[in-house]
Design a protein around this motif. Sequence first.
Motif, short mmCIF file in Angstrom:
data_model
loop_
_atom_site.label_atom_id
_atom_site.label_comp_id
_atom_site.label_asym_id
_atom_site.label_seq_id
_atom_site.Cartn_x
_atom_site.Cartn_y
_atom_site.Cartn_z
N UNK A 125 -5.46 19.96 5.03
CA UNK A 125 -4.65 18.91 4.41
C UNK A 125 -5.43 17.61 4.49
N UNK A 126 -5.85 17.11 3.36
CA UNK A 126 -6.63 15.88 3.29
C UNK A 126 -5.71 14.73 2.88
N UNK A 127 -5.20 13.99 3.86
CA UNK A 127 -4.27 12.90 3.56
C UNK A 127 -4.98 11.67 3.01
N UNK A 128 -6.31 11.63 3.09
CA UNK A 128 -7.04 10.51 2.50
C UNK A 128 -7.11 10.62 0.97
N UNK A 129 -6.94 11.82 0.44
CA UNK A 129 -6.97 12.05 -1.00
C UNK A 129 -5.62 12.63 -1.41
N UNK A 130 -4.73 11.76 -1.83
CA UNK A 130 -3.39 12.21 -2.20
C UNK A 130 -3.26 12.30 -3.71
N UNK A 134 3.82 11.46 -3.55
CA UNK A 134 2.44 11.72 -3.20
C UNK A 134 2.35 12.88 -2.23
N UNK A 135 1.39 13.77 -2.46
CA UNK A 135 1.15 14.92 -1.60
C UNK A 135 -0.32 14.93 -1.20
N UNK A 173 7.83 14.85 -10.79
CA UNK A 173 9.11 15.16 -10.15
C UNK A 173 9.81 16.38 -10.75
N UNK A 174 9.45 16.81 -11.94
CA UNK A 174 10.13 17.94 -12.56
C UNK A 174 9.49 19.28 -12.21
N UNK A 175 8.19 19.40 -12.39
CA UNK A 175 7.54 20.70 -12.22
C UNK A 175 6.43 20.70 -11.17
N UNK A 176 6.19 19.56 -10.53
CA UNK A 176 5.21 19.50 -9.45
C UNK A 176 3.76 19.48 -9.90
N UNK A 215 0.83 -1.19 0.00
CA UNK A 215 0.00 0.00 0.00
C UNK A 215 0.87 1.25 0.00
N UNK A 216 0.58 2.18 -0.92
CA UNK A 216 1.33 3.42 -1.02
C UNK A 216 2.56 3.35 -1.90
#
Length: 179
Positions: free
Chosen positions: A71-76, A57-58, A81-84, A16-17
Amino acid sequence: MPSKRFVVGRAADLADGEKLAVDVNGRSIAIFNVKGEFYGLLNRCPHRGADLCAGRFLPLVSAERPGEYIYDTDHQLLACPWHGWEFDVTTGQSYFDPVGMRGRPYAVDVEKGSLVATEVESGAVSMTPAQYAAATAGQNAGDGKQPGPYKAETVTIEVEDDYLVVDLRPRRPGRRTAS
């Protein structure tokens, strides 16, 4: 007609993750395990071609008013990696340009090993090129050799793990996938 479904690994090997890039018929596909559900995206950011599997993951961030962030960590979301630039790995939806740009999603099914073995034998599911090379290593088709008088004893093999199977047909809204 060649199969568009490919066995890419054991489901238990991707916790997971976690995420994994696999080569499927010449395409790099990023596989993601999100709370026990598996998703696939073309492993290339549609903006400039970055390796999406290298992203992180953010949490989803929202605000009802300036200075108050939720900050909703349930919806990441996966950040390129280059421009976010952010993508929802479950759908490919982008959040930097929701109308004009999205990741290309692929269905990733989890199937019982016994079903996968039967599908590979029937040609309904293909192995990846690396798996095919490993399975056929040492076979000398068409080299002029004649079979000898002896034959090795064979045994029945049961495959009990669950496997990840990528469908190269792009996932479309409303199209059901096998479970």
